[in-house]
Design a protein around this motif. Sequence first.
Motif, short mmCIF file in Angstrom:
data_model
loop_
_atom_site.label_atom_id
_atom_site.label_comp_id
_atom_site.label_asym_id
_atom_site.label_seq_id
_atom_site.Cartn_x
_atom_site.Cartn_y
_atom_site.Cartn_z
N ARG A 79 0.83 -1.28 -0.12
CA ARG A 79 0.14 -0.16 -0.12
C ARG A 79 0.97 1.22 0.09
O ARG A 79 1.84 1.27 0.81
N ASP A 174 -3.27 7.80 -3.48
CA ASP A 174 -3.19 6.57 -2.34
C ASP A 174 -3.76 5.35 -3.22
O ASP A 174 -4.66 5.29 -4.06
N GLY A 175 -3.05 4.04 -2.77
CA GLY A 175 -3.83 2.89 -3.42
C GLY A 175 -2.81 1.76 -3.36
O GLY A 175 -1.88 1.85 -2.22
N ASP A 200 -7.61 3.61 -4.53
CA ASP A 200 -8.52 3.28 -3.38
C ASP A 200 -10.12 3.77 -3.81
O ASP A 200 -10.70 3.39 -3.00
#
Length: 371
Positions: A79, A174-175, A200
């Motif tokens: 992540r 983010d992801g 995300d």
Amino acid sequence: MHGRQWRLGVVMAIAALAACGGKQAPPAPPRPVLVVQPGGGPDLAFDAFAGEVRARNENPLSFRIGGNLARRLVDAGDRVRQGQLLAELDPGDQRLQAGAAQAQVAAAEAALLRARADLDRYKALADQQLVSRSTYDAQLAAYRAAEGQARAARAQAGVAGNQTGYTQLRAPRDGVIASRMAEAGQTVAAGQAIYILAGDAGREVQIALPEARIRDFQVGQPALVELWGRAGERLPARIREIAPAADPQVRTYAARVALEPAAAAAVDLGQSARVYVQQAGPAAALRIPLSALQRDEAGRASVWVVAPGTHALRRAPVTLGPFGADSVPVLSGVAASDWIVAAGGHLLREGQVVAPVDRDNRPVGAAPGAR
């Protein structure tokens, strides 16, 4: 004597015939008939498509310049946060280019200062009429050329500085790193994918819709998603996207089915899933066997419906959809709970009492008059 006996025999025969004629024949038992209930309907008419859970935003991450991959800092499944450093190219060549560009800037600015001083001197001489006007104009042109060269050098230095920054690959959002496609030490080209980043923001199921029925589906249509590992649990979703053109190889249309935000947290990337999309139009109607169809006196399509309790027959006119191989959709005229005669309807009549049985030869409902 013989005449009297003959007349007495005739009278007795007539009396016997009269006595027999006064008795009524026993009623015929109800005729057994095969009955079925209409199948399908909006609650059961679903198309099922196999698919895979994907992220709504899937980005191939790559460097904007080519070079040797010096470091790889994350791996598949990690992540990451927006701005996090993911990989880095060997910056040696870019740093040298940036240094050379800075040197060119210094030289161009020095030339500009000299041209500015010469222009000021020639302007004073021109004001005193010690040099011609054309000589002053030539010096002004030289100054403007030096000024342009300085601007170009500064721009080149900016590009070289950006090239140095391009040696670092950072996460745009983010992801989760869905896959890794390069290794440290490998020489990569500009634009070559290094990672696939699954953002995300939402989860979807990718499916393929058949070309023959593509007009039955539309963006925004409700759907249900059932994970193969969690059979029986269906998550709410909607069709978000349908490709405008069919795949040239398999002749299907790629589609994305977006899970509702509350349901997206219950799935993981890469899971196998089945998407159920409710059919519309005739495909969602109740269906009956072709053998159940009859024609009334006016030539209209109808079926025999068995009345509950009495088991008396009632002719029900129906509106039909397009015929199938062994069944036909009924758009109106019968309900899903009705029992209709599936075969032999041409031998029946209105109001006739029958003994309905299903396909397993089991009586349907109580027999007439049963207590």
